[in-house]
Motif scaffolding. Structure first.
Motif, PDB file in Angstrom:
ATOM      1  N   PRO A   1      -4.700 -10.812 -15.866  1.00 31.95           N
ATOM      2  CA  PRO A   1      -4.364  -9.402 -15.216  1.00 31.95           C
ATOM      3  C   PRO A   1      -5.219  -8.531 -15.888  1.00 31.95           C
ATOM      4  CG  PRO A   1      -2.022 -10.455 -15.767  1.00 31.95           C
ATOM      5  CD  PRO A   1      -3.346 -11.328 -16.043  1.00 31.95           C
ATOM      6  N   ASN A   2      -5.926  -9.188 -17.053  1.00 35.42           N
ATOM      7  CA  ASN A   2      -7.612  -7.812 -17.617  1.00 35.42           C
ATOM      8  C   ASN A   2      -8.349  -8.533 -16.440  1.00 35.42           C
ATOM      9  OD1 ASN A   2      -5.989  -6.502 -18.923  1.00 35.42           O
ATOM     10  ND2 ASN A   2      -5.984  -7.761 -20.707  1.00 35.42           N
ATOM     11  N   GLY A   3      -8.454  -9.756 -16.218  1.00 32.34           N
ATOM     12  CA  GLY A   3      -9.687 -10.702 -14.973  1.00 32.34           C
ATOM     13  C   GLY A   3     -10.049  -9.925 -14.350  1.00 32.34           C
ATOM     14  N   PHE A   4      -8.572  -9.294 -13.351  1.00 32.90           N
ATOM     15  CA  PHE A   4      -8.373  -8.801 -11.956  1.00 32.90           C
ATOM     16  C   PHE A   4      -8.796  -7.171 -12.240  1.00 32.90           C
ATOM     17  CE2 PHE A   4      -7.111 -11.521  -9.190  1.00 32.90           C
ATOM     18  CZ  PHE A   4      -6.527 -12.834  -9.804  1.00 32.90           C
ATOM     19  N   ARG A   5      -8.579  -6.658 -13.084  1.00 33.52           N
ATOM     20  CA  ARG A   5      -8.640  -5.106 -13.579  1.00 33.52           C
ATOM     21  C   ARG A   5     -10.742  -5.167 -13.508  1.00 33.52           C
ATOM     22  NH1 ARG A   5      -3.982  -5.289 -16.248  1.00 33.52           N
ATOM     23  NH2 ARG A   5      -2.589  -3.807 -14.948  1.00 33.52           N
ATOM     24  N   GLU A   6     -11.140  -6.269 -14.332  1.00 35.86           N
ATOM     25  CA  GLU A   6     -12.365  -6.191 -14.611  1.00 35.86           C
ATOM     26  C   GLU A   6     -12.918  -6.551 -13.690  1.00 35.86           C
ATOM     27  OE1 GLU A   6     -13.855  -8.715 -17.783  1.00 35.86           O
ATOM     28  OE2 GLU A   6     -12.245  -8.257 -19.196  1.00 35.86           O
ATOM     29  N   ALA A   7     -13.032  -7.061 -12.590  1.00 28.25           N
ATOM     30  CA  ALA A   7     -13.584  -6.915 -11.686  1.00 28.25           C
ATOM     31  C   ALA A   7     -13.350  -6.529 -10.383  1.00 28.25           C
ATOM     32  CB  ALA A   7     -12.863  -8.423 -10.273  1.00 28.25           C
ATOM     33  N   GLY A   8     -12.034  -5.340 -10.516  1.00 29.23           N
ATOM     34  CA  GLY A   8     -12.173  -4.096 -10.089  1.00 29.23           C
ATOM     35  C   GLY A   8     -11.236  -3.685  -9.550  1.00 29.23           C
ATOM     36  N   LEU A   9      -9.854  -3.978  -9.599  1.00 27.29           N
ATOM     37  CA  LEU A   9      -8.923  -4.131  -8.645  1.00 27.29           C
ATOM     38  C   LEU A   9      -7.756  -2.747  -9.467  1.00 27.29           C
ATOM     39  CD1 LEU A   9      -9.052  -7.005  -6.988  1.00 27.29           C
ATOM     40  CD2 LEU A   9      -7.036  -6.669  -7.234  1.00 27.29           C
ATOM     41  N   SER A  10      -7.034  -1.987  -8.759  1.00 20.52           N
ATOM     42  CA  SER A  10      -5.495  -1.996  -9.860  1.00 20.52           C
ATOM     43  C   SER A  10      -4.424  -1.640  -8.917  1.00 20.52           C
ATOM     44  CB  SER A  10      -6.026   0.250  -9.267  1.00 20.52           C
ATOM     45  OG  SER A  10      -6.757   0.619 -10.999  1.00 20.52           O
ATOM     46  N   TYR A  11      -3.725  -1.650  -9.658  1.00 15.05           N
ATOM     47  CA  TYR A  11      -2.237  -2.125  -8.553  1.00 15.05           C
ATOM     48  C   TYR A  11      -1.099  -0.346  -8.569  1.00 15.05           C
ATOM     49  CZ  TYR A  11      -3.429  -6.254  -9.968  1.00 15.05           C
ATOM     50  OH  TYR A  11      -4.865  -6.964 -10.180  1.00 15.05           O
ATOM     51  N   ILE A  12      -0.967  -0.703  -7.728  1.00 18.94           N
ATOM     52  CA  ILE A  12       0.338   0.345  -8.212  1.00 18.94           C
ATOM     53  C   ILE A  12       1.946  -0.912  -8.249  1.00 18.94           C
ATOM     54  CG2 ILE A  12       1.846   2.313  -6.959  1.00 18.94           C
ATOM     55  CD1 ILE A  12      -0.491   3.358  -6.096  1.00 18.94           C
ATOM     56  N   PRO A  13       2.623  -0.911  -8.974  1.00 17.18           N
ATOM     57  CA  PRO A  13       3.118  -2.202  -8.522  1.00 17.18           C
ATOM     58  C   PRO A  13       4.566  -1.716  -8.185  1.00 17.18           C
ATOM     59  CG  PRO A  13       2.999  -1.653 -11.616  1.00 17.18           C
ATOM     60  CD  PRO A  13       2.583  -0.489 -10.326  1.00 17.18           C
ATOM     61  N   GLU A  14       5.111  -2.549  -7.738  1.00 18.27           N
ATOM     62  CA  GLU A  14       6.581  -2.396  -6.986  1.00 18.27           C
ATOM     63  C   GLU A  14       8.232  -1.733  -7.132  1.00 18.27           C
ATOM     64  OE1 GLU A  14       8.993  -5.098  -4.222  1.00 18.27           O
ATOM     65  OE2 GLU A  14       8.121  -6.655  -5.832  1.00 18.27           O
ATOM     66  N   ASP A  15       8.031  -2.611  -9.369  1.00 19.18           N
ATOM     67  CA  ASP A  15       8.889  -2.197  -9.427  1.00 19.18           C
ATOM     68  C   ASP A  15       8.367  -1.055 -11.521  1.00 19.18           C
ATOM     69  OD1 ASP A  15      10.930  -2.027 -11.259  1.00 19.18           O
ATOM     70  OD2 ASP A  15      11.444  -3.495 -10.783  1.00 19.18           O
ATOM     71  N   ARG A  16       8.743   0.392 -10.873  1.00 23.49           N
ATOM     72  CA  ARG A  16       8.384   1.633 -11.732  1.00 23.49           C
ATOM     73  C   ARG A  16       8.953   1.293 -13.416  1.00 23.49           C
ATOM     74  NH1 ARG A  16       8.270   4.471  -7.138  1.00 23.49           N
ATOM     75  NH2 ARG A  16      11.163   4.831  -7.576  1.00 23.49           N
ATOM     76  N   HIS A  17      10.314   0.733 -12.853  1.00 25.54           N
ATOM     77  CA  HIS A  17      10.617   0.198 -14.186  1.00 25.54           C
ATOM     78  C   HIS A  17      10.271  -0.616 -15.135  1.00 25.54           C
ATOM     79  CE1 HIS A  17      13.640   3.945 -12.746  1.00 25.54           C
ATOM     80  NE2 HIS A  17      12.363   4.154 -12.927  1.00 25.54           N
ATOM     81  N   HIS A  18      10.481  -1.508 -14.195  1.00 28.93           N
ATOM     82  CA  HIS A  18       9.735  -3.150 -15.239  1.00 28.93           C
ATOM     83  C   HIS A  18       8.301  -3.891 -15.348  1.00 28.93           C
ATOM     84  CE1 HIS A  18      14.140  -2.821 -14.519  1.00 28.93           C
ATOM     85  NE2 HIS A  18      14.128  -2.847 -15.712  1.00 28.93           N
ATOM     86  N   ARG A  19       7.238  -3.457 -14.172  1.00 30.85           N
ATOM     87  CA  ARG A  19       6.459  -3.845 -13.913  1.00 30.85           C
ATOM     88  C   ARG A  19       5.123  -1.946 -15.124  1.00 30.85           C
ATOM     89  NH1 ARG A  19       5.571  -8.966 -14.198  1.00 30.85           N
ATOM     90  NH2 ARG A  19       6.661  -9.567 -12.854  1.00 30.85           N
ATOM     91  N   GLY A  20       5.291  -1.269 -13.969  1.00 30.37           N
ATOM     92  CA  GLY A  20       4.271   0.182 -13.623  1.00 30.37           C
ATOM     93  C   GLY A  20       4.122   0.607 -15.457  1.00 30.37           C
ATOM     94  N   LEU A  21       5.942   0.837 -15.466  1.00 30.87           N
ATOM     95  CA  LEU A  21       5.700   1.368 -17.035  1.00 30.87           C
ATOM     96  C   LEU A  21       6.507   0.541 -18.263  1.00 30.87           C
ATOM     97  CD1 LEU A  21       6.788   4.607 -15.286  1.00 30.87           C
ATOM     98  CD2 LEU A  21       3.777   4.183 -15.956  1.00 30.87           C
ATOM     99  N   VAL A  22       6.085   1.302 -19.621  1.00 31.06           N
ATOM    100  CA  VAL A  22       7.573   1.380 -20.114  1.00 31.06           C
ATOM    101  C   VAL A  22       8.200   2.242 -20.729  1.00 31.06           C
ATOM    102  CG1 VAL A  22       7.605   0.181 -22.739  1.00 31.06           C
ATOM    103  CG2 VAL A  22       5.861  -0.847 -21.355  1.00 31.06           C
ATOM    104  N   LEU A  23       9.019   1.768 -20.425  1.00 27.36           N
ATOM    105  CA  LEU A  23      10.021   3.840 -20.681  1.00 27.36           C
ATOM    106  C   LEU A  23      10.268   4.236 -22.010  1.00 27.36           C
ATOM    107  CD1 LEU A  23      12.174   2.255 -17.507  1.00 27.36           C
ATOM    108  CD2 LEU A  23      10.659   3.909 -17.133  1.00 27.36           C
ATOM    109  N   ASP A  24      10.053   3.295 -22.833  1.00 31.75           N
ATOM    110  CA  ASP A  24      10.210   4.419 -23.735  1.00 31.75           C
ATOM    111  C   ASP A  24       8.829   4.598 -24.621  1.00 31.75           C
ATOM    112  OD1 ASP A  24      13.198   4.319 -24.071  1.00 31.75           O
ATOM    113  OD2 ASP A  24      13.120   2.073 -24.406  1.00 31.75           O
ATOM    114  N   PHE A  25       8.134   3.894 -23.455  1.00 30.52           N
ATOM    115  CA  PHE A  25       6.710   5.026 -24.265  1.00 30.52           C
ATOM    116  C   PHE A  25       6.819   6.270 -24.009  1.00 30.52           C
ATOM    117  CE2 PHE A  25       3.941   0.759 -25.308  1.00 30.52           C
ATOM    118  CZ  PHE A  25       5.040   0.764 -26.617  1.00 30.52           C
ATOM    119  N   PRO A  26       5.788   6.917 -24.878  1.00 32.60           N
ATOM    120  CA  PRO A  26       5.180   8.424 -24.373  1.00 32.60           C
ATOM    121  C   PRO A  26       4.280   7.861 -22.609  1.00 32.60           C
ATOM    122  CG  PRO A  26       4.505   7.605 -27.031  1.00 32.60           C
ATOM    123  CD  PRO A  26       5.399   7.174 -25.933  1.00 32.60           C
ATOM    124  N   LEU A  27       4.419   9.146 -22.335  1.00 29.63           N
ATOM    125  CA  LEU A  27       3.351   8.856 -21.056  1.00 29.63           C
ATOM    126  C   LEU A  27       1.464   8.781 -21.746  1.00 29.63           C
ATOM    127  CD1 LEU A  27       3.865  12.347 -19.660  1.00 29.63           C
ATOM    128  CD2 LEU A  27       4.967   9.506 -18.734  1.00 29.63           C
TER     129      LEU A  27
END
Lengths: 357, 501
Positions: free
Chosen positions: B319-345
């Motif tokens: 995933p870091n390699g893809f980011r370096e190449a210029g990709l970004s994602y909005i993952p489909e599952d906010r709660h399990h992929r997109g965010l660590v819910l217990d982390f602050p913003l």
């Protein structure tokens, strides 16, 4: 084992821990009352035995040192999402290895010998933490199983080595222990005419370092992310496997330091009888909400209970009541967690009920 | 149901909802996620007891102590996620829990009844078929059949179209109309305006736990309903200019990947993503989209073919390699992929951005800096939260999604992969996300929009590909293909068949 993981572990949850301790003390009082003793007198004796006078305070600190270190070990593995029941094995391995190095009489000056023996203890624990971490990361073997097995392995292996291998190791089969650690490798005594050794300073230092690592470094961020959400951390490019392994190695090293402090500080050798601190450390971690600073306080609490327990006999209460109180604390923490989650549990049950319709 | 109030610790889920359903009508219950629809239905079904208000069935006040009471009173519920045992036959599933009192199951009689009901409503279900062999659309009919078998005269459908193809949705409407003609009352829970218009006679709109309006469907407009649902004027369509596609930024050729356990392997012959366009990927859930997304984000190793981003080979990257190449994602599952819910913003902003500057220097997290950037992003993207220290869990779905978009665009990527970016969001937040996608496209970035909502894909995309059976089965310029044609392809027909159909 997910259920056992406490929700966020931030210091904000400290209220829950305090309530749990209060509940446990009340239940303990109830038990004493039912058995015909005077709980008030008993708690007073406990307090005096733990905090009043220089001997009491030093005994509390002596008991606290290994509990804090081992509790920190439990805390970091929990932060990485693992339930490390292997603290006990990591602790005694560390204690044994440190005692071996200390008993070898390498003829080194104290300034080198003590750190070397401590390091050896940390390494011993780290190896014992590495195995379950690696097995988990590589093969998905559940850490609860592997760490329990490694606990037994550590106990049996050390017993074998101290009984049978006095030909190559500095061990003493008649004592079922290692030989005495030479003075140059002993931790310095902090307070005259007490047994208080430098282990408590190591514990406090380790707590501060661990706090810094967990909350100020990228590695610590990775550990916490992995522990809270495997999915999100994978998406964020954090490698779960290596993070888990390193967290377990650090956990083992901390537990190993706890054991090393006992060998090099308190006992001057490693006895093959296990003190069970590794299991108390789980409670220390839970009560401290797996936060290094919280662990200092819960380690002191459990240390005080252990140190003050014998004094309760003057109030005609068995010192084992302390174990009971410790058990109540864990039960109360678990119960509070269930109450916390009740809304979500109830809605899940409601959904299941409607599914059955 | 009149004046229903239900409080939970900290929230009032239902705050005086009135829902009056006449016998024999199809009544839509329209509201955004979190408006209180599910709570209301759980009360109706006896799972919750209301704190205030009256539930009456056929003018008789009732107080159910559980779903069984509700079933006995003639209510039936079809859940969004089916409650069927895959290895059992249709009949076995239907009689489950009501096997009768005798020792011997009278399976034949039950099967006969199932067949009768099935035939009388045109459900076309074979009582002896195993549920695991049925399509999702047919499984849903089994659920309907189950309710009818148990004597339901009032049928509640919770977001029934979520997993269906457009054709299956049409068929469902047909079935519902036949049921209505036979006198069955239907409550149709949805947050989609088009469904309200397509199938209902009457609609009750709820917002934040309150009934905000009841309308006769034929006398209202989608715009009026949307405004009621959101509580302000919203724009339902996204204004956008024609695309001016530029260079190819992402290209995949003959791509194959390890299958997810129990799935077929992914096989993508040719997929290109160009600067300044939105490529829509439509399809029915479970046709390889999950694999495609994991491959494109570096979470699933490819077993063949090539995958390049900005002409950098990404076949073996993480995933870091893809980011370096210029990709970004909005993952489909906010709660399990997109965010660590217990982390602050602010720590969530760090997620995926922790490779180095500006947030990390020599392995140390720069907390102050990250918090400053987070505060700025919150202002720029209108993320409503008290401070960067707020845990992500405390935010609404829309604000969580805005934070993810802000974080992903912070790196100034060349490609944005938006995976179901509006799933579970309310109309206002959907509007925001859609505008943002178009804005990103207009900045000359490539956008891939993968969604199971065909309308969303058709509204936003410049080019559309269809995924079916782990392959791409069609590619079209938006505006040159009909909804029906795409629907047929999504349902597994091949392109030439679809053309003839």
């Amino acid at each position: 084992m997910k259920r056992l993981k406490l929700s966020s572990g931030s210091i904000v949850n400290i209220g829950g821990s305090i309530i749990a301790v209060a509940i446990a003390l009340l239940l303990g009082a109830l038990v004493m009352r039912l058995s015909g003793a005077d709980p008030w007198a008993a708690y007073k004796a406990l307090w005096n035995g733990a905090f009043v006078g220089r001997r009491s305070i030093s005994e509390t600190l002596i008991y606290s040192a290994p509990l804090i270190l081992a509790g920190l070990g439990f805390a970091i593995s929990s932060r990485a999402g693992l339930f490390n029941i292997g603290i006990e094995g990591q602790l005694i391995t560390g204690g044994f290895v440190a005692a071996l190095v200390g008993a070898w009489d390498l003829g080194l000056p104290s300034v080198i010998y003590v750190p070397l023996a401590l390091l050896a203890g940390a390494l011993g624990g780290a190896v014992w933490g590495f195995f379950p971490g690696f097995l988990k990361a590589r093969y998905g073997a559940h850490e609860v199983i592997t760490t329990i097995m490694l606990n037994y392995l550590a106990i049996r292996l050390i017993t074998y080595l101290v009984l049978r291998r006095d030909d190559i190791l500095p061990v003493d089969p008649t004592y079922v222990a290692t030989k005495k650690v030479v003075d140059a490798a002993r931790l310095p005594i902090l307070l005259d005419r007490t047994r208080l050794h430098a282990g408590i300073l190591i514990a406090l230092g380790a707590a501060i370092v661990l706090w810094w690592v967990l909350f100020k470094t990228r590695f610590g961020f990775n550990v916490r992310a992995v522990g809270l959400s495997q999915g999100a951390s994978a998406y964020g490019g954090i490698k779960w496997g290596s993070t888990v392994v390193i967290a377990m190695v650090i956990a083992g090293a901390l537990a190993g330091l706890a054991g090393a402090g006992e060998s090099l500080g308190l006992h001057g050798r490693h006895w093959s009888t296990a003190p069970g601190y590794g299991f108390t450390a789980i409670a220390v971690g839970l009560v401290g909400r797996n936060h290094p600073i919280g662990v200092i306080f819960s380690g002191l609490l459990f240390g005080a209970l252990n140190a003050g327990g014998p004094a309760m006999q003057s109030a005609h209460v068995s010192k084992e009541i302390v174990q009971l109180i410790q058990g109540f604390i864990i039960l109360a923490i678990a119960a509070l967690e269930v109450v916390n989650r009740l809304p979500s549990i109830r809605s899940r049950m409601a959904r299941r009920a409607s599914a059955g319709a | 149901m009149e004046g229903i109030v239900k409080r939970f610790p900290g929230v009032v889920a239902n705050d005086g909802i009135t829902l009056l359903v006449e016998p024999g009508e199809i009544h839509a219950l329209l509201g955004e996620n979190g408006a209180g629809k599910s709570t209301l239905m759980n009360i109706l079904f006896g799972l919750y007891t209301p704190d205030e208000g009256v539930v009456a069935v056929n003018d008789q006040p009732v107080s159910f102590s559980g779903p069984r009471d509700a079933v006995l009173a003639g209510l039936g519920m079809v859940h969004q996620h089916f409650m069927l045992i895959p290895r059992f036959t249709v009949t076995e599933n239907i009689i489950l829990g009501n096997e009768g009192s005798g020792l011997v199951l009278d399976r034949t009689a039950a099967a006969r009844r199932v067949r009768e009901i099935s035939e009388s409503y045109g459900l076309l279900i074979d009582p002896e078929a195993k549920v695991e062999d049925l399509t999702v659309g047919l499984q849903q009919r089994v659920e309907i059949l189950k309710a009818l078998y148990h004597g339901s005269r009032i049928l509640i459908l919770d977001e029934p179209t979520a997993l269906l193809t457009p054709q299956e949705i049409e068929d469902l409407y047909g079935i519902l109309n036949r049921l209505k003609a036979d006198g069955t009352t239907i409550i149709f829970i949805t947050h989609k305006l088009k469904e309200v218009a397509a199938v209902s006679d009457k609609v009750t709109v709820i917002r934040r736990g309150k009934t905000v309006g009841e309308r006769i469907t034929s006398e209202t407009t989608g715009q009026e309903l949307a405004d009621l649902m959101v509580g302000r004027g919203v724009s339902l369509t996204v204004a956008r200019t024609p695309a001016t596609p530029g260079r190819t930024i992402l290209s995949a050729k003959n791509l194959t990947a390890q299958p997810i356990h129990g799935h077929k392997p992914l096989s993508i012959a040719d997929l290109e993503l160009r600067a300044g366009e939105i490529l829509g990927v439509c399809g029915v859930e479970g046709n390889g989209q999950a694999e495609l997304v994991e491959v494109l984000s570096g979470l699933r190793p490819i077993t063949g073919g090539t995958l390049a981003v900005n002409e950098i080979d990404c076949g073996q990257r993480d995933p870091n390699g893809f980011r370096e190449a210029g990709l970004s994602y909005i993952p489909e599952d906010r709660h399990h992929r997109g965010l660590v819910l217990d982390f602050p913003l602010w720590e969530n902003v760090l997620l995926g951005n922790a490779q180095g500057e500006p947030f990390v220097r020599r392995g140390l997290v720069r907390g102050r800096k990250t918090q400053d950037v987070t505060r700025q992003l919150m202002a720029d993207f209108d993320v409503r939260a008290p401070s960067p220290e707020t845990p992500a869990r405390a935010l609404s779905g829309g604000n969580q999604q805005k934070l993810i978009i802000a974080r992903e665009l912070f790196r100034n990527p060349d490609v944005l992969l938006a995976i179901q970016p509006t799933r579970g969001l309310d109309v206002g937040a959907i509007e925001f996300v859609h505008k943002e996608l178009v804005r990103v496209r207009d900045e000359g970035k490539a956008v891939m929009l993968l969604s199971y909502d065909l309308d969303e894909v058709m509204d936003l995309s410049d080019r559309i590909v269809v995924m079916s059976e782990y392959q791409i089965t069609g590619e079209f310029v938006a505006g040159e293909v009909t909804r029906n044609h795409l629907g047929l392809l999504m349902g597994g027909r091949h392109s030439d068949e679809a053309t003839q159909a």
